[in-house]
Design a protein around this motif. Structure first.
Motif, PDB file in Angstrom:
ATOM      1  N   LEU A  90       0.721  -1.461  -0.297  1.00 32.77           N
ATOM      2  CA  LEU A  90       0.049  -0.391   0.225  1.00 32.77           C
ATOM      3  C   LEU A  90       0.677   1.560   0.113  1.00 32.77           C
ATOM      4  O   LEU A  90       2.009   1.481   0.293  1.00 32.77           O
ATOM      5  CB  LEU A  90      -0.731  -0.044   0.830  1.00 32.77           C
ATOM      6  N   SER A  91       0.352   2.027  -0.771  1.00 35.41           N
ATOM      7  CA  SER A  91       0.841   3.744  -0.331  1.00 35.41           C
ATOM      8  C   SER A  91       0.908   4.179   1.198  1.00 35.41           C
ATOM      9  O   SER A  91       0.119   4.133   1.458  1.00 35.41           O
ATOM     10  CB  SER A  91       0.359   4.670  -1.915  1.00 35.41           C
ATOM     11  N   PRO A  92       1.937   4.881   1.689  1.00 41.94           N
ATOM     12  CA  PRO A  92       1.853   5.061   2.441  1.00 41.94           C
ATOM     13  C   PRO A  92       0.781   6.535   2.708  1.00 41.94           C
ATOM     14  O   PRO A  92       0.095   6.829   4.324  1.00 41.94           O
ATOM     15  CB  PRO A  92       3.154   5.946   3.725  1.00 41.94           C
ATOM     16  N   ASP A  93       0.441   6.508   1.773  1.00 39.11           N
ATOM     17  CA  ASP A  93      -0.503   7.782   1.722  1.00 39.11           C
ATOM     18  C   ASP A  93      -2.078   7.448   2.183  1.00 39.11           C
ATOM     19  O   ASP A  93      -3.257   7.976   2.116  1.00 39.11           O
ATOM     20  CB  ASP A  93      -0.827   8.181  -0.042  1.00 39.11           C
ATOM     21  N   ALA A  94      -1.994   6.122   1.772  1.00 43.52           N
ATOM     22  CA  ALA A  94      -3.539   5.518   1.893  1.00 43.52           C
ATOM     23  C   ALA A  94      -3.208   4.854   3.701  1.00 43.52           C
ATOM     24  O   ALA A  94      -4.427   4.218   4.144  1.00 43.52           O
ATOM     25  CB  ALA A  94      -3.051   4.190   1.380  1.00 43.52           C
ATOM     26  N   PHE A  95      -2.960   6.080   4.900  1.00 39.75           N
ATOM     27  CA  PHE A  95      -3.069   5.429   5.286  1.00 39.75           C
ATOM     28  C   PHE A  95      -3.402   6.439   6.923  1.00 39.75           C
ATOM     29  O   PHE A  95      -2.461   8.181   6.358  1.00 39.75           O
ATOM     30  CB  PHE A  95      -0.854   4.931   5.696  1.00 39.75           C
ATOM     31  N   LEU A  96      -3.923   6.744   8.146  1.00 38.66           N
ATOM     32  CA  LEU A  96      -4.401   7.506   9.070  1.00 38.66           C
ATOM     33  C   LEU A  96      -4.239   6.611  10.330  1.00 38.66           C
ATOM     34  O   LEU A  96      -4.087   5.304  10.424  1.00 38.66           O
ATOM     35  CB  LEU A  96      -6.068   7.556   9.143  1.00 38.66           C
ATOM     36  N   GLY A  97      -3.302   7.603  11.076  1.00 37.03           N
ATOM     37  CA  GLY A  97      -2.960   7.150  12.094  1.00 37.03           C
ATOM     38  C   GLY A  97      -2.915   8.125  13.029  1.00 37.03           C
ATOM     39  O   GLY A  97      -2.838   9.346  12.867  1.00 37.03           O
ATOM     40  N   PRO A  98      -3.430   8.602  14.461  1.00 34.72           N
ATOM     41  CA  PRO A  98      -3.419   9.618  14.885  1.00 34.72           C
ATOM     42  C   PRO A  98      -1.942   9.605  15.286  1.00 34.72           C
ATOM     43  O   PRO A  98      -0.433   9.229  15.751  1.00 34.72           O
ATOM     44  CB  PRO A  98      -3.525   9.185  16.310  1.00 34.72           C
ATOM     45  N   ASP A  99      -1.294  11.423  15.423  1.00 33.04           N
ATOM     46  CA  ASP A  99      -0.338  11.487  16.061  1.00 33.04           C
ATOM     47  C   ASP A  99       0.446  11.413  16.868  1.00 33.04           C
ATOM     48  O   ASP A  99      -0.212  12.424  18.588  1.00 33.04           O
ATOM     49  CB  ASP A  99      -0.184  13.109  15.026  1.00 33.04           C
ATOM     50  N   GLY A 100       0.980  11.042  17.584  1.00 37.61           N
ATOM     51  CA  GLY A 100       1.300  10.385  19.611  1.00 37.61           C
ATOM     52  C   GLY A 100       2.724  11.197  19.708  1.00 37.61           C
ATOM     53  O   GLY A 100       2.911  11.213  20.934  1.00 37.61           O
ATOM     54  N   SER A 101       2.832  11.747  18.385  1.00 38.14           N
ATOM     55  CA  SER A 101       4.355  12.672  19.043  1.00 38.14           C
ATOM     56  C   SER A 101       3.530  14.767  18.969  1.00 38.14           C
ATOM     57  O   SER A 101       4.513  15.511  18.896  1.00 38.14           O
ATOM     58  CB  SER A 101       5.300  12.673  18.111  1.00 38.14           C
ATOM     59  N   ALA A 102       2.312  14.229  18.726  1.00 37.50           N
ATOM     60  CA  ALA A 102       1.645  16.172  18.209  1.00 37.50           C
ATOM     61  C   ALA A 102       1.886  16.625  19.935  1.00 37.50           C
ATOM     62  O   ALA A 102       1.367  16.564  21.242  1.00 37.50           O
ATOM     63  CB  ALA A 102       0.656  15.699  18.233  1.00 37.50           C
ATOM     64  N   PRO A 103       2.290  18.238  19.775  1.00 37.17           N
ATOM     65  CA  PRO A 103       2.474  18.947  20.768  1.00 37.17           C
ATOM     66  C   PRO A 103       1.178  19.363  21.771  1.00 37.17           C
ATOM     67  O   PRO A 103       0.984  19.183  22.918  1.00 37.17           O
ATOM     68  CB  PRO A 103       3.333  20.055  20.658  1.00 37.17           C
ATOM     69  N   ASP A 104      -0.153  19.283  20.870  1.00 39.61           N
ATOM     70  CA  ASP A 104      -0.761  19.192  20.996  1.00 39.61           C
ATOM     71  C   ASP A 104      -1.725  18.264  21.660  1.00 39.61           C
ATOM     72  O   ASP A 104      -2.656  17.885  20.191  1.00 39.61           O
ATOM     73  CB  ASP A 104      -2.023  20.729  20.689  1.00 39.61           C
ATOM     74  N   VAL A 105      -1.923  16.856  22.595  1.00 40.05           N
ATOM     75  CA  VAL A 105      -2.762  15.676  22.179  1.00 40.05           C
ATOM     76  C   VAL A 105      -4.011  15.343  21.638  1.00 40.05           C
ATOM     77  O   VAL A 105      -4.510  15.367  21.277  1.00 40.05           O
ATOM     78  CB  VAL A 105      -1.793  14.637  23.626  1.00 40.05           C
TER      79      VAL A 105
END
Ligand code: PGA
Length: 261
Positions: free
Chosen positions: A94-109
């Motif tokens: 699959l293309s990595p573009d076809a991938f959704l995930g939450p950002d665990g390193s986001a400054p604003d969780v």
């Protein structure tokens, strides 16, 4: 809910991979919710085998994450983003573009959690969500007493879950993050089909409570009883405390082939 008892983990993986392949034949751009941990690996291996053998085309499939550790640096090999890329996205081509995930390193969780729920909705919702189960009955990282209506949010892991997951961090529990982002139980219940796989005796009690106990936040996986299309696939060991096992076996044996999972 439908309970299917299979001889072993490999058979469970094949059964679920066939169901995913059937979905992709009907809907090539289906959004597949994938789980991490050891249990789903036979599903991904079987699915990759079907793709390699030409039995299904997964090139337009999309995948999304169930949960993520908070605070691991981007690209950490045990971040669930890395695991899903390694175990699912790459083997399926699959293309990595076809991938959704939450950002665990986001400054604003908190904002990252809200953004993830919104991203799932704008992607059209999850078609099939694969789930594991914790020894404490969690799904995703919704630990006991999570709200059954919860949305994607930050949670604190129980000591038991951190002990269970230390094996992915060289056996060093101090390396296992305390916090995670997880799809909420309410979020998970919005997927069109839930498929929970459990293998091994360590999951037998949690499975018995999930399937035959009351719906209760103390056993988060029991929320599957509220879903109109939930499938629980268990090996013999994980099924060992189910009182209704003979009924589940007879039901599956008598199921018409056309019906699928
Ligand atoms: P496991 O994890 O598959 O590694 O046992 C399951 C879970 O915690 O959901």
């Amino acid at each position: 809910m439908e309970v299917v008892i299979v001889p072993d983990a490999a058979a469970g993986g094949e059964l679920i991979a066939e169901a995913v392949a059937g979905l992709l034949r009907r809907k090539p751009d289906a959004l597949l919710g994938v789980a991490t941990g050891s249990t789903p690996l036979p599903v991904y291996q079987a699915l990759a085998g079907l793709v390699r053998g030409g039995a299904v085309d997964a090139s337009r499939a999309r995948v999304c994450q169930l949960d993520e550790y908070v605070g691991l640096p981007a690209g950490h090999p045990e971040s669930y983003r890395s695991v899903v890329l390694r175990e699912v996205v790459e083997p399926l081509g699959l293309s990595p573009d076809a991938f959704l995930g939450p950002d665990g390193s986001a400054p604003d969780v908190l904002a990252a959690c809200e953004a993830y729920d919104a991203a799932l909705a704008s992607a059209g919702g999850v078609d099939l969500q694969l789930l594991g189960i914790g020894t404490d009955g969690h799904i995703g990282f919704n630990e006991p007493c999570s709200s059954l209506a919860s949305r994607t949010r930050i949670k604190t892991l129980t000591e038991q879950t951190r002990v269970d997951n230390a094996r992915f961090f060289g056996g060093d529990i101090s390396q296992v993050p305390h916090h995670v982002i997880t799809q909420g139980i309410g979020t998970i219940l919005e997927a069109r089909h839930l498929v929970l796989l459990a293998t091994g005796e360590g999951k037998a009690e949690a499975i018995a409570q999930t399937v035959e106990g009351p719906v209760a936040a103390v056993v988060p996986a029991s929320a599957l009883q509220l879903h109109p299309h939930a499938t629980v696939v268990v090996d013999e060991a994980a099924a060992s405390e189910l009182k209704l096992a003979p009924y589940f076996r007879a039901t599956f044996a008598a199921k018409p082939d056309w019906q699928g999972l």
